[in-house]
Design an enzyme around this catalytic site. Sequence first.
Site, PDB file in Angstrom:
ATOM      1  N   LYS A 115       0.829  -1.217   0.000  1.00 32.17           N
ATOM      2  CA  LYS A 115       0.000   0.000   0.000  1.00 32.17           C
ATOM      3  C   LYS A 115       0.857   1.259   0.000  1.00 32.17           C
ATOM      4  O   LYS A 115       0.463   2.264  -0.576  1.00 32.17           O
ATOM      5  CB  LYS A 115      -0.980  -0.009   1.175  1.00 32.17           C
ATOM      6  CG  LYS A 115      -2.096  -1.004   0.967  1.00 32.17           C
ATOM      7  CD  LYS A 115      -3.368  -0.600   1.685  1.00 32.17           C
ATOM      8  CE  LYS A 115      -4.489  -1.568   1.353  1.00 32.17           C
ATOM      9  NZ  LYS A 115      -5.639  -1.467   2.249  1.00 32.17           N
ATOM     10  N   LYS A 197      -3.089 -11.386  -7.268  1.00 28.68           N
ATOM     11  CA  LYS A 197      -4.370 -11.590  -6.580  1.00 28.68           C
ATOM     12  C   LYS A 197      -5.493 -10.760  -7.235  1.00 28.68           C
ATOM     13  O   LYS A 197      -5.243  -9.628  -7.624  1.00 28.68           O
ATOM     14  CB  LYS A 197      -4.170 -11.162  -5.119  1.00 28.68           C
ATOM     15  CG  LYS A 197      -5.366 -11.276  -4.235  1.00 28.68           C
ATOM     16  CD  LYS A 197      -5.092 -10.692  -2.856  1.00 28.68           C
ATOM     17  CE  LYS A 197      -5.392  -9.208  -2.795  1.00 28.68           C
ATOM     18  NZ  LYS A 197      -5.581  -8.658  -1.455  1.00 28.68           N
ATOM     19  N   LYS A 200      -9.955  -5.573  -5.401  1.00 32.36           N
ATOM     20  CA  LYS A 200     -10.927  -4.487  -5.604  1.00 32.36           C
ATOM     21  C   LYS A 200     -10.275  -3.296  -6.270  1.00 32.36           C
ATOM     22  O   LYS A 200     -10.917  -2.547  -6.975  1.00 32.36           O
ATOM     23  CB  LYS A 200     -11.415  -3.980  -4.236  1.00 32.36           C
ATOM     24  CG  LYS A 200     -12.299  -4.883  -3.463  1.00 32.36           C
ATOM     25  CD  LYS A 200     -12.678  -4.183  -2.146  1.00 32.36           C
ATOM     26  CE  LYS A 200     -12.869  -5.178  -1.041  1.00 32.36           C
ATOM     27  NZ  LYS A 200     -12.442  -4.764   0.262  1.00 32.36           N
TER      28      LYS A 200
HETATM   29  P1  TYM Z   1     -10.382  -7.046   2.452  1.00 30.43           P
HETATM   30  O1  TYM Z   1     -11.520  -6.084   2.570  1.00 30.43           O
HETATM   31  O2  TYM Z   1      -9.245  -6.685   1.580  1.00 30.43           O
HETATM   32  O3  TYM Z   1     -10.919  -8.447   1.998  1.00 30.43           O
HETATM   33  C1  TYM Z   1     -12.031  -9.066   2.623  1.00 30.43           C
HETATM   34  C2  TYM Z   1     -11.848 -10.562   2.652  1.00 30.43           C
HETATM   35  O4  TYM Z   1     -11.714 -11.077   1.319  1.00 30.43           O
HETATM   36  C3  TYM Z   1     -10.550 -11.878   1.228  1.00 30.43           C
HETATM   37  N1  TYM Z   1      -9.989 -11.738  -0.142  1.00 30.43           N
HETATM   38  C4  TYM Z   1      -9.734 -12.754  -0.964  1.00 30.43           C
HETATM   39  N2  TYM Z   1      -9.881 -14.079  -0.833  1.00 30.43           N
HETATM   40  C5  TYM Z   1      -9.533 -14.859  -1.878  1.00 30.43           C
HETATM   41  N3  TYM Z   1      -9.050 -14.375  -3.048  1.00 30.43           N
HETATM   42  C6  TYM Z   1      -8.881 -13.042  -3.236  1.00 30.43           C
HETATM   43  N4  TYM Z   1      -8.420 -12.581  -4.400  1.00 30.43           N
HETATM   44  C7  TYM Z   1      -9.232 -12.163  -2.161  1.00 30.43           C
HETATM   45  N5  TYM Z   1      -9.206 -10.821  -2.012  1.00 30.43           N
HETATM   46  C8  TYM Z   1      -9.673 -10.572  -0.760  1.00 30.43           C
HETATM   47  C9  TYM Z   1      -9.604 -11.326   2.278  1.00 30.43           C
HETATM   48  O5  TYM Z   1      -8.642 -12.271   2.672  1.00 30.43           O
HETATM   49  C10 TYM Z   1     -10.566 -10.997   3.393  1.00 30.43           C
HETATM   50  O6  TYM Z   1     -10.842 -12.142   4.181  1.00 30.43           O
HETATM   51  N6  TYM Z   1      -7.842  -6.199   6.666  1.00 30.43           N
HETATM   52  C11 TYM Z   1      -8.983  -6.874   6.116  1.00 30.43           C
HETATM   53  C12 TYM Z   1     -10.296  -6.493   6.749  1.00 30.43           C
HETATM   54  C13 TYM Z   1     -10.327  -6.666   8.237  1.00 30.43           C
HETATM   55  C14 TYM Z   1     -10.511  -7.880   8.930  1.00 30.43           C
HETATM   56  C15 TYM Z   1     -10.515  -7.534  10.305  1.00 30.43           C
HETATM   57  C16 TYM Z   1     -10.667  -9.213   8.515  1.00 30.43           C
HETATM   58  C17 TYM Z   1     -10.229  -5.669   9.164  1.00 30.43           C
HETATM   59  N7  TYM Z   1     -10.356  -6.197  10.396  1.00 30.43           N
HETATM   60  C18 TYM Z   1     -10.648  -8.513  11.280  1.00 30.43           C
HETATM   61  C19 TYM Z   1     -10.805 -10.170   9.505  1.00 30.43           C
HETATM   62  C20 TYM Z   1     -10.799  -9.830  10.862  1.00 30.43           C
HETATM   63  C21 TYM Z   1      -9.091  -6.546   4.644  1.00 30.43           C
HETATM   64  O7  TYM Z   1      -8.611  -5.533   4.205  1.00 30.43           O
HETATM   65  O8  TYM Z   1      -9.835  -7.418   3.912  1.00 30.43           O
END
Ligand code: TYM
Length: 334
Positions: A115, A197, A200
């Site tokens: 990032k 990967k 978004k």
């Molecule tokens: P975020 O918003 O980037 O993604 C949300 C969830 O989607 C999963 N993910 C994927 N899984 C498989 N293939 C992909 N290409 C892919 N892209 C995203 C992520 O692993 C995630 O589970 N930091 C976290 C959000 C967060 C969080 C938490 C998660 C904040 N606090 C506490 C769990 C517990 C995040 O940015 O996820």
Amino acid sequence: MIDGKKVLFSGMQATGTLTLGNFAGALRNWVALSDEYECFYCVVDLHSITVRQEPAELRKRARNLLMLYIAAGLDPAKNCIYYQSHVSGHAELSWILNCFTYMGELNRMTQFKDKSRKHADNINAGLFTYPVLMASDILLFQSDVVPVGIDQMQHLEITRDIAQRFNAIYGDVFTIPEAYVGKTGAKIMSLQDPEKKMSKSDENPNASVYLMDDADTIIRKFKRAVTDSEARICYSDTQPGIKNLIEIYCTLSGKSPEEAVREFEGRGYGDLKLAVGETVVDALKPVQEEFARLSKDKAYIDGIIRENADKANYYATKTLRRVQKKVGFPERIR
Ligand code: TYM
């Protein structure tokens, strides 16, 4: 434990539009696990502002995300679905845990490095301490299990390290959480660059399938998916594009990679792409329809937001008060 049930916590950022990766790696598992655990599903809007946001847009995306959780099959009567910003305990615990986290640990976080590269003009302290806020989310609810995609594993590890460090000083305050990563779908790759990967924030709209894409768009994106010139369908790291298509197919159909390879034996890439595209369209259709229905029911969603924030605040405050006492803050006098 809450009422004899283990606790599950997870969350997603309200930035960008959810992709098939978020659905396959996380949301789908949330629904599958929701009966077994006492669940908290958070829209992590505090995390979102580590990158500059347009306020009205962030508000809209956060609400859409909350509705998507429900549309995907999470029952808001049983699962606590809420906004992180409505529960001040997240930020309060985060401050305390910042004081138990080392700069060196945070410096090693790959997401921070990625990032910082992407947002070189805004490498703020929030971006750096992002994993501490995530640890606070999880530890605030004494969570046992955290379903996430593979990209979040490093954050789960630091969460465990912080919790263990705190417990070693103050006794058994935090439950040590385990990550839950699905057998398939834990890392869905970009359709345009299968070494990367699906994300978004990808600038190329053909790289990601968005949960709200219509059927024609989804099929078109799969038809354009980058593959290779080997002309054989195998589930192998030497064919990352084909492997990713099989992975998506298996995640949504429940078939194993071996079954999928057998099914497509001797057939062309065009057949595979179409079959995967159709499987995705079928999986997303009910979610999209339910989302459209929920979007019209403002009063119902407002009620959920209000009630679930109260419930989340109740459990968050319980942990927070305990932590505050442990570190030596004065007790509140009523
Ligand atoms: P975020 O918003 O980037 O993604 C949300 C969830 O989607 C999963 N993910 C994927 N899984 C498989 N293939 C992909 N290409 C892919 N892209 C995203 C992520 O692993 C995630 O589970 N930091 C976290 C959000 C967060 C969080 C938490 C998660 C904040 N606090 C506490 C769990 C517990 C995040 O940015 O996820």
